[in-house]
Design an enzyme around this catalytic site. Structure first.
Site, PDB file in Angstrom:
ATOM      1  N   ASN A   1       0.792  -1.154  -0.032  1.00 51.45           N
ATOM      2  CA  ASN A   1      -0.295   0.055  -0.090  1.00 51.45           C
ATOM      3  C   ASN A   1       0.785   1.171  -0.076  1.00 51.45           C
ATOM      4  O   ASN A   1       0.514   2.165  -0.608  1.00 51.45           O
ATOM      5  CB  ASN A   1      -1.101  -0.047   1.142  1.00 51.45           C
ATOM      6  CG  ASN A   1      -2.332  -0.872   0.909  1.00 51.45           C
ATOM      7  OD1 ASN A   1      -3.027  -0.591  -0.171  1.00 51.45           O
ATOM      8  ND2 ASN A   1      -2.560  -1.862   1.724  1.00 51.45           N
TER       9      ASN A   1
ATOM     10  N   HIS B   1      -8.486  -1.292   6.055  1.00 46.18           N
ATOM     11  CA  HIS B   1      -8.756  -2.704   6.623  1.00 46.18           C
ATOM     12  C   HIS B   1      -9.467  -3.662   5.565  1.00 46.18           C
ATOM     13  O   HIS B   1     -10.399  -3.073   4.820  1.00 46.18           O
ATOM     14  CB  HIS B   1      -9.658  -2.416   7.712  1.00 46.18           C
ATOM     15  CG  HIS B   1      -9.925  -3.914   8.502  1.00 46.18           C
ATOM     16  ND1 HIS B   1      -9.174  -4.338   9.312  1.00 46.18           N
ATOM     17  CD2 HIS B   1     -10.905  -4.639   8.398  1.00 46.18           C
ATOM     18  CE1 HIS B   1      -9.524  -5.519   9.602  1.00 46.18           C
ATOM     19  NE2 HIS B   1     -10.699  -5.779   9.284  1.00 46.18           N
TER      20      HIS B   1
END
Length: 194
Positions: free
Chosen positions: A13, A109
């Site tokens: 990420n 998440h």
């Protein structure tokens, strides 16, 4: 807006965000620091390869969580960090850090919160047998994956999917949604200061 990326693992990420900033898809943002709580985390080498400032602090080296977070805040302030982006950071943020950066910490998440919070969201959703899971970007509060939701995107689990294939699908969505959400936050943040 100077951001710090916190990561404990591979940094996929982080890479997606760094790529988006380099491509000018997140206007007005720069990565001022990449932080990890694990010295061997691959994200640190990835960040150094891109000439980003890096920091590694091991919580076990400090007398308490409070001492660890106070040192971390000192480093964040030294690097003039405005905003924290958790990108696979596997440690719960404490009240000291949250107070210093209230409303300026976000997390991604791998489930549709509030379903399947915690560190094994993908595996939990897969084991439960849901047909739809997804990705959530949310502000961080004192709970575990309980902060206000900013954005969500669904990921379908097909009958022939495996845990590995679902994980890959989730990561693909993460790498799209996180830079997009960050771009919106930076844009709003900058406009609010004018």
């Amino acid at each position: 807006m100077r951001i710090a990326v916190f990561a404990s693992g591979t940094g996929s990420n982080f890479t997606a965000i760094a790529d988006a900033i380099q491509a000018n898809e997140i206007k007005g943002a720069q990565i001022g620091l990449v932080f990890s709580d694990k010295p061997a985390a691959p994200v640190i080498e990835k960040a150094r390869a891109r000439d980003y400032e890096t920091l590694v602090l091991e919580p076990a080296a400090f007398a308490s969580k409070a001492a660890f977070e106070r040192k971390l805040i000192e480093e964040l302030q030294y690097h003039a960090i405005d905003f924290i982006v958790l990108a696979g950071y596997m440690r719960i943020i404490g009240n000291i850090l949250l107070s210093a950066y209230e409303g300026r910490v976000i997390n991604i998440h791998p489930s549709l919160l509030p379903s399947f919070p915690g560190k094994s969201g993908i595996a939990d959703a897969f084991a439960y047998g849901v047909k739809v899971t997804g990705v959530t970007v949310h502000y961080v509060d004192a709970g575990i994956d309980t902060g206000p939701i900013i954005a969500q995107e669904i990921v379908r689990i097909d009958t022939d999917d495996t845990l590995t294939s679902v994980t890959e699908k989730i990561h693909q969505v993460e790498h799209q949604i996180y830079p997009a959400v960050l771009a919106e936050i930076v844009e709003k943040g900058l406009s609010n200061r004018e």
